[in-house]
Every structure is written in C-alpha cells, then in structure tokens.
Scaffold this motif. Structure first.
Motif, short mmCIF file in Angstrom:
data_model
loop_
_atom_site.label_atom_id
_atom_site.label_comp_id
_atom_site.label_asym_id
_atom_site.label_seq_id
_atom_site.Cartn_x
_atom_site.Cartn_y
_atom_site.Cartn_z
N GLN A 266 0.83 -1.20 0.00
CA GLN A 266 0.00 0.00 0.00
C GLN A 266 0.86 1.26 0.00
OE1 GLN A 266 -3.13 -0.08 2.92
NE2 GLN A 266 -3.74 2.03 2.53
N LEU A 267 1.99 1.22 0.74
CA LEU A 267 2.91 2.36 0.71
C LEU A 267 3.39 2.62 -0.71
CD1 LEU A 267 5.15 1.75 3.87
CD2 LEU A 267 3.51 3.60 3.54
N ASN A 268 3.77 1.55 -1.41
CA ASN A 268 4.22 1.70 -2.80
C ASN A 268 3.10 2.19 -3.69
OD1 ASN A 268 6.98 1.13 -2.83
ND2 ASN A 268 6.65 -1.07 -2.91
N GLU B 228 9.15 13.62 3.45
CA GLU B 228 8.44 12.45 3.95
C GLU B 228 8.93 12.07 5.34
OE1 GLU B 228 7.44 7.75 3.01
OE2 GLU B 228 8.58 8.91 1.52
N SER B 229 10.24 12.00 5.53
CA SER B 229 10.75 11.67 6.87
C SER B 229 10.41 12.77 7.87
CB SER B 229 12.26 11.44 6.82
OG SER B 229 12.94 12.57 6.31
N GLY B 230 10.14 13.98 7.36
CA GLY B 230 9.76 15.07 8.24
C GLY B 230 8.32 14.99 8.74
N LEU B 231 7.57 13.98 8.30
CA LEU B 231 6.19 13.83 8.74
C LEU B 231 6.07 13.46 10.22
CD1 LEU B 231 4.66 11.88 5.70
CD2 LEU B 231 4.07 14.21 6.41
N ALA B 232 7.08 12.75 10.75
CA ALA B 232 7.03 12.32 12.15
C ALA B 232 8.43 11.99 12.64
CB ALA B 232 6.14 11.07 12.30
N PRO B 233 8.70 12.18 13.93
CA PRO B 233 10.01 11.80 14.48
C PRO B 233 10.28 10.31 14.26
CG PRO B 233 8.79 13.14 16.04
CD PRO B 233 7.83 12.79 14.95
N LYS C 192 12.23 4.70 10.68
CA LYS C 192 12.33 3.46 11.46
C LYS C 192 10.97 2.85 11.76
CE LYS C 192 16.68 4.82 13.69
NZ LYS C 192 17.37 5.06 14.99
N LEU C 193 9.90 3.49 11.30
CA LEU C 193 8.56 2.98 11.58
C LEU C 193 8.25 1.76 10.71
CD1 LEU C 193 6.53 6.33 11.76
CD2 LEU C 193 7.51 5.01 13.65
N THR C 194 7.29 0.96 11.15
CA THR C 194 6.81 -0.17 10.35
C THR C 194 5.95 0.37 9.21
OG1 THR C 194 4.76 -0.43 11.61
CG2 THR C 194 6.73 -1.62 12.41
N PRO C 195 5.71 -0.42 8.17
CA PRO C 195 4.82 0.03 7.10
C PRO C 195 3.45 0.45 7.61
CG PRO C 195 6.04 -1.89 6.36
CD PRO C 195 6.37 -1.71 7.82
N GLU C 196 2.91 -0.31 8.58
CA GLU C 196 1.60 0.05 9.13
C GLU C 196 1.65 1.41 9.82
OE1 GLU C 196 1.90 -4.39 8.89
OE2 GLU C 196 3.18 -2.79 9.65
N GLN C 197 2.71 1.66 10.56
CA GLN C 197 2.85 2.94 11.26
C GLN C 197 3.02 4.09 10.27
OE1 GLN C 197 6.18 1.68 13.69
NE2 GLN C 197 4.92 1.60 15.54
N LYS C 198 3.76 3.85 9.20
CA LYS C 198 3.94 4.89 8.19
C LYS C 198 2.62 5.25 7.52
CE LYS C 198 8.79 4.05 7.01
NZ LYS C 198 9.74 3.64 5.95
N VAL D 28 0.75 7.49 9.87
CA VAL D 28 1.33 8.83 9.91
C VAL D 28 0.90 9.61 8.67
CG1 VAL D 28 3.49 10.12 9.70
CG2 VAL D 28 3.29 8.29 11.38
N ARG D 29 0.96 8.96 7.51
CA ARG D 29 0.57 9.63 6.27
C ARG D 29 -0.91 10.06 6.32
NH1 ARG D 29 3.09 6.23 1.15
NH2 ARG D 29 5.30 6.35 1.73
#
Length: 270
Positions: free
Chosen positions: A32-34, A241-246, A250-256, A259-260
């Motif tokens: 889904q991220l892709n 993109e990495s600026g979306l969250a601290p 290192k987050l998992t795909p589900e966590q990303k 966040v998105r």
C-alpha cells in the motif's frame, strides 16, 4: 478428549496461521505504501505540467545566474543536486511499485550501474549555458562513492559538460552536504546559485528537521527562492516524507500508513 500430540499440532497450526496473517498484513501495508506513489509517478512521467515546471525552474536559474554578482578572481559557481534535479530516476521508483520492493541500497546501486537515468527537461541546456558563460557547475549528490564511475558515465552520456573528479562530489561520510558546499567556497569559487529538489540541497539548516521547521525555513528565506535557491518538483520521495514524524524512517509500514493518513488536512464534508 484431544491427546497431547493433537493439542500441540493444533497449537502449531494456529501459530503458523497467526504468523502468516501478520506477515500478510505487513506485506499488504508495504504494498500500500508503494501503491500510494502511483499517481505521483503518473504525474512525474506523463504530465506536461511536470515538464513545464522543470523548464520554468531552469529558465529562472539562467536568469539568476546572469544577474548574480561577479567577484574579482572568483569564478561564478552553481551547485546542483543530481537525482530528480538534473537526472530522472523515476523508472527505479516505478520498478519499486511493480515489484513491490522498498528502497534498498543494493537495488539502487544496481539501478545506478545500469546508467539508464534520463536528463530532467532543461537540465542539460542549463548546464551547458553555465559552462559556456564562464561559470562552473558542481554536481553534489548523496549517491555513494562506490557508484561514482557509473554516475560519471551516465552524466557524460547525457551531455552534461565538464563532469570530472573535481566537479562531481558524491557522499563519503554523511548525507549532510554542508561540508562539501563549504569546501567549494574555500577553494575560491563564488557560489551564486543552488539547484535542488530537497531543502537540504541548499544547506544544513533543514537537515533532519521536522516539516514545521522546514516550512519555517522557507517562510524566513522566501526572497532567496528564485534568486539563490531553485527548486525542482519531486513528489516521489525526499526529506519532506521523513519530516512527517520523528523517527519516521524506522517505523513499520503500518505505522507509516497511519502517519501519512493522520497528516492529511481534510474537509469535514459539511
């Protein structure tokens, strides 16, 4: 009553089923991220608007270069990023989608060594203009040093002028480009313009910062954009993109994915 062997067997099957579900969930989230990048890739590769923006950026860059003050004894220098600034790697991003693969150094290096990156529209003409009008262009990229020969060959094949060991500066110890920028200035060059697709291409002020801090940098320095800083469009990846969250990387795909979704500013429909 179920005997002990049957109980253990059932437990093992249940464990395998749960593990499989977890792996499937992780795989689905990664896919889904892709998939979320498909529209950005369509726009990047197919739209006339993308091309219009790159030509606009390099037209502005040419004007800014001409207007920049010359300093006696110091050649005018332009510092440019490479990936998604001067050369187009969107085919690698499209491969990630089709193969359902995350970004990895190994596959990126294979792509780099394939030497199939194309020139961003307007980039070669701008580089040639700088070269033919007494300037020098430095190509400062965070590509790895091990990919230097392939990067050099790709750039030369595309027609970029004066690409050599002095002007092509890849990453050695850090992705923070400030030390390389300072080195160019200390060598006696008058750096009049920076061109990039990432705010980090303009210095260390936004390096590893949140998007709020990055936006504050832009607001505080808005007069420099179009005069000293030229931005190329890149919706595919970047430090935004990495600026979306601290700790985003290192987050998992589900966590990303969460966040998105949480970052969206949405109308309530009323």
């Amino acid at each position: 009553m179920m005997n002990k062997a049957s109980l253990y067997g059932t437990g093992a099957l249940l464990f395998l089923a749960l593990t499989g579900c977890a792996q499937q969930s992780k795989s689905d989230a990664a896919a889904q991220l892709n998939d979320q990048s498909v529209m950005a890739l369509n726009w990047f590769q197919q739209s006339g608007e993308y091309q219009a923006l790159t030509y606009q950026a390099f037209t502005t860059a040419t004007y800014a270069f001409d207007k920049a003050q010359s300093l006696t004894g110091k050649p005018k220098a332009v510092i440019v990023d490479l990936d998604e600034t001067m050369i187009d790697n969107s085919a690698y991003s499209a491969w990630q989608v089709k193969a359902n693969k995350p970004f990895e150094d190994k596959s990126w290096s294979r792509w780099t060594h394939a030497e199939q990156a194309n020139a961003v529209p307007g980039a070669v003409s701008f580089a040639q203009y700088v070269d033919s009008h007494g300037g020098i262009m430095f190509y400062v990229s965070n590509r790895d040093q091990k990919d230097y020969a392939a990067t050099l060959a790709n750039l030369q094949r595309l027609g970029f002028p004066n690409v050599n060991a002095k002007t092509l500066r890849l990453s050695t110890t850090t992705s923070n480009k400030q030390a390389r920028f300072d080195a160019i200035k200390n060598e006696g060059y008058n750096v009049v313009l920076y061109v990039g697709d990432n705010l980090n291409d303009f210095g260390a002020a936004t390096y590893h910062k949140s998007n709020a801090e990055r936006r504050n940098f832009v607001n505080s320095n808005h007069s420099l954009f179009g005069t000293q800083f030229i931005v190329l469009p890149n919706p595919l990846y970047g430090d935004w993109e990495s600026g979306l969250a601290p700790g985003y990387n290192k987050l998992t795909p589900e966590q990303k994915l969460k966040v998105r979704a949480d970052a969206l500013k949405a109308w309530d429909g009323k």
